[in-house]
Structures are given as C-alpha cells and as structure tokens.
Design an enzyme around this catalytic site. Structure first.
Site, short mmCIF file in Angstrom:
data_model
loop_
_atom_site.label_atom_id
_atom_site.label_comp_id
_atom_site.label_asym_id
_atom_site.label_seq_id
_atom_site.Cartn_x
_atom_site.Cartn_y
_atom_site.Cartn_z
N ASP A 112 -7.86 8.19 1.02
CA ASP A 112 -8.72 9.00 1.88
C ASP A 112 -8.55 9.50 3.04
O ASP A 112 -7.62 9.08 3.78
CB ASP A 112 -10.34 8.21 1.93
CG ASP A 112 -10.10 7.26 3.24
OD1 ASP A 112 -8.85 6.26 3.23
OD2 ASP A 112 -10.75 7.38 4.37
N ARG A 162 -11.14 10.44 -1.93
CA ARG A 162 -10.57 9.21 -3.20
C ARG A 162 -10.57 9.68 -4.67
O ARG A 162 -9.88 9.05 -5.18
CB ARG A 162 -11.35 8.18 -2.75
CG ARG A 162 -11.13 7.37 -1.18
CD ARG A 162 -11.86 6.02 -1.29
NE ARG A 162 -12.10 5.69 0.06
CZ ARG A 162 -11.32 4.79 0.93
NH1 ARG A 162 -10.11 4.94 0.60
NH2 ARG A 162 -11.60 4.80 2.02
N ASP A 192 2.82 1.82 5.01
CA ASP A 192 3.06 2.87 6.11
C ASP A 192 3.54 2.11 7.17
O ASP A 192 4.88 1.70 7.17
CB ASP A 192 1.73 3.45 6.35
CG ASP A 192 1.93 4.39 7.40
OD1 ASP A 192 2.99 4.94 7.78
OD2 ASP A 192 0.97 4.95 8.27
P1 IMP Z 1 -0.13 0.28 7.48
O1 IMP Z 1 -1.00 -1.01 7.72
O2 IMP Z 1 0.26 1.23 8.30
O3 IMP Z 1 0.99 0.04 6.32
O4 IMP Z 1 -1.23 1.32 6.78
C1 IMP Z 1 -1.72 0.96 5.39
C2 IMP Z 1 -3.22 1.53 5.17
O5 IMP Z 1 -3.37 2.47 5.93
C3 IMP Z 1 -2.97 1.99 3.99
O6 IMP Z 1 -3.60 0.78 2.98
C4 IMP Z 1 -4.16 2.89 3.70
O7 IMP Z 1 -5.45 2.56 3.44
C5 IMP Z 1 -3.84 3.84 5.28
N1 IMP Z 1 -2.91 4.67 5.20
C6 IMP Z 1 -1.49 4.77 5.55
N2 IMP Z 1 -1.12 6.01 5.29
C7 IMP Z 1 -2.18 6.70 4.58
C8 IMP Z 1 -2.03 8.16 4.09
O8 IMP Z 1 -1.31 8.82 4.20
N3 IMP Z 1 -3.39 8.69 3.54
C9 IMP Z 1 -4.49 7.79 3.68
N4 IMP Z 1 -4.48 6.44 3.96
C10 IMP Z 1 -3.21 5.99 4.55
#
Ligand code: IMP
Ligand code: MG
Length: 181
Positions: free
Chosen positions: A160, A166, A104
C-alpha cells in the site's frame, strides 16, 4: 486507480509464474516427522501473497498472523517497525516460515525473526515476495525471494501507499506527484 500508475514493474502473470517456483522451494524446506508447516504472515502487506502462495502448497499447514507496522500515513519513509498487538503465534517446536511482502531495510523481518526464534522453533525460514536492491541491511537475509527490484516505492498485490492500492493485481510504481514525502 489505473490513472495513478506510472508503470507496472511486475505483472500479475509474472507473479503467478514465480509463485509456482516459490511453492516448490517452500515444499523442499526441512520439516519434522509430522510434515506440518507454520506459515507466519506479516500483516497487512503479505495477505495477497500468502493467499496465493498457500493454495500452491501441498503439505499440512497452519497460519499465524503478526501485525507489524512501519509507516504512518502519507510517507514512504519507514519509522521503524512496531508490533502493536500482543504476539499470539506459538512457534515452539514447529517448522516455521515467515512470509512478508518486501525486504527493504530488513528491520521488520529482523524483529519478527527475533520474536519467533525466542520461542525455539524446530526450524525458522523466511520468504519475501520482493527484495529491494541497493539497500544497506545488516544481519538479515531472506531464504526465499520472489523478485529483486530497484529501490523504488511500489504498490499493489498487497502493498500500500497510505493504505490504498493493495488491491491492484500488478506491482506498480505510482506517478511521482502522488507521493507526498
Ligand atoms: P523494512 O522493515 O524496512 O524491511 O520494511 C518492510 C515493510 O515496509 C514491508 O513489510 C512493507 O510493509 C513496507 N514497505 C517497504 N517498502 C515498501 C514499498 O516500496 N511499498 C510498500 N510498502 C513498503
Ligand atoms: Mg509489511
């Protein structure tokens, strides 16, 4: 759980087909003479993905687990990743593949990458099942990506919302009234 789903974004059949291809890509990553791969699973979201992926891999491998959390309770906004547990993975001299559920903002992957890189692995690659399109992220990219998806909050197949969903076999979007932003 089914009545909570607005729409299925990626079905279990699509996931299974793509995992066959991803496993071939993982098998082609460089490995040193012993041929062993260290898979670092980012908890908790990647558990289902890792469980299905590793059963398609032919090589000798080990699993390391790291806990990273970015969300607390009923939110779809990341607060920034933190690693609450001591880091117990030993990546020194190993060929390492970090596996996470979704890319993300990229902050999670960047944090895990940095900690592992500091241990001087022989090689360090990353694999994510999902990558959100249209998100600004600098300095971080995944080497292997299962699916690019639109920028929506998804659940299922390990992912989740507030700890639930999950166990859904498909990747889905929940009905909007359930997201308590
Ligand atoms: P980042 O650090 O923003 O890249 O987020 C990554 C983490 O956030 C992932 O490993 C997920 O656990 C959680 N995450 C990000 N987007 C989603 C989503 O759409 N649904 C569920 N979990 C998410
Ligand atoms: Mg996660």
């Amino acid at each position: 759980m089914q009545p909570d789903i607005e729409r299925v974004l990626i079905s279990r059949e699509q996931i299974a087909d793509r995992l066959d291809e991803l496993a071939d890509d993982v098998a082609r990553l460089p490995r040193n003479a012993d041929g062993e791969l260290l898979i670092v699973c980012v908890l908790s979201g990647a558990i289902v993905f890792v469980a299905d992926l590793i059963r398609r891999l032919p090589m000798k491998m080990r699993i390391g687990l790291v806990t990273v959390s970015s969300y607390t309770g009923k939110t779809t906004e990341s607060r920034g990743p933190s690693m609450p547990h001591p880091f117990r993975v030993d990546a020194r001299g190993r060929d390492v593949l970090i596996v996470d559920d979704i890319l993300d903002t990229g902050r999670t992957l960047r944090l895990v990458q940095a900690v592992l890189a500091s241990q001087k692995p022989a090689s360090l690659h990353t694999c994510v099942l999902l990558r959100k399109l249209g998100v600004e992220r600098s300095d971080v990219e995944a080497d292997l990506v299962g699916f690019d998806i639109e920028n929506v909050f998804v659940v299922g197949y390990g992912l989740d919302y507030d700890g639930h969903y999950r166990n859904l076999p498909d990747i889905a979007v929940l009905k909007s009234h359930l997201y308590d932003r």
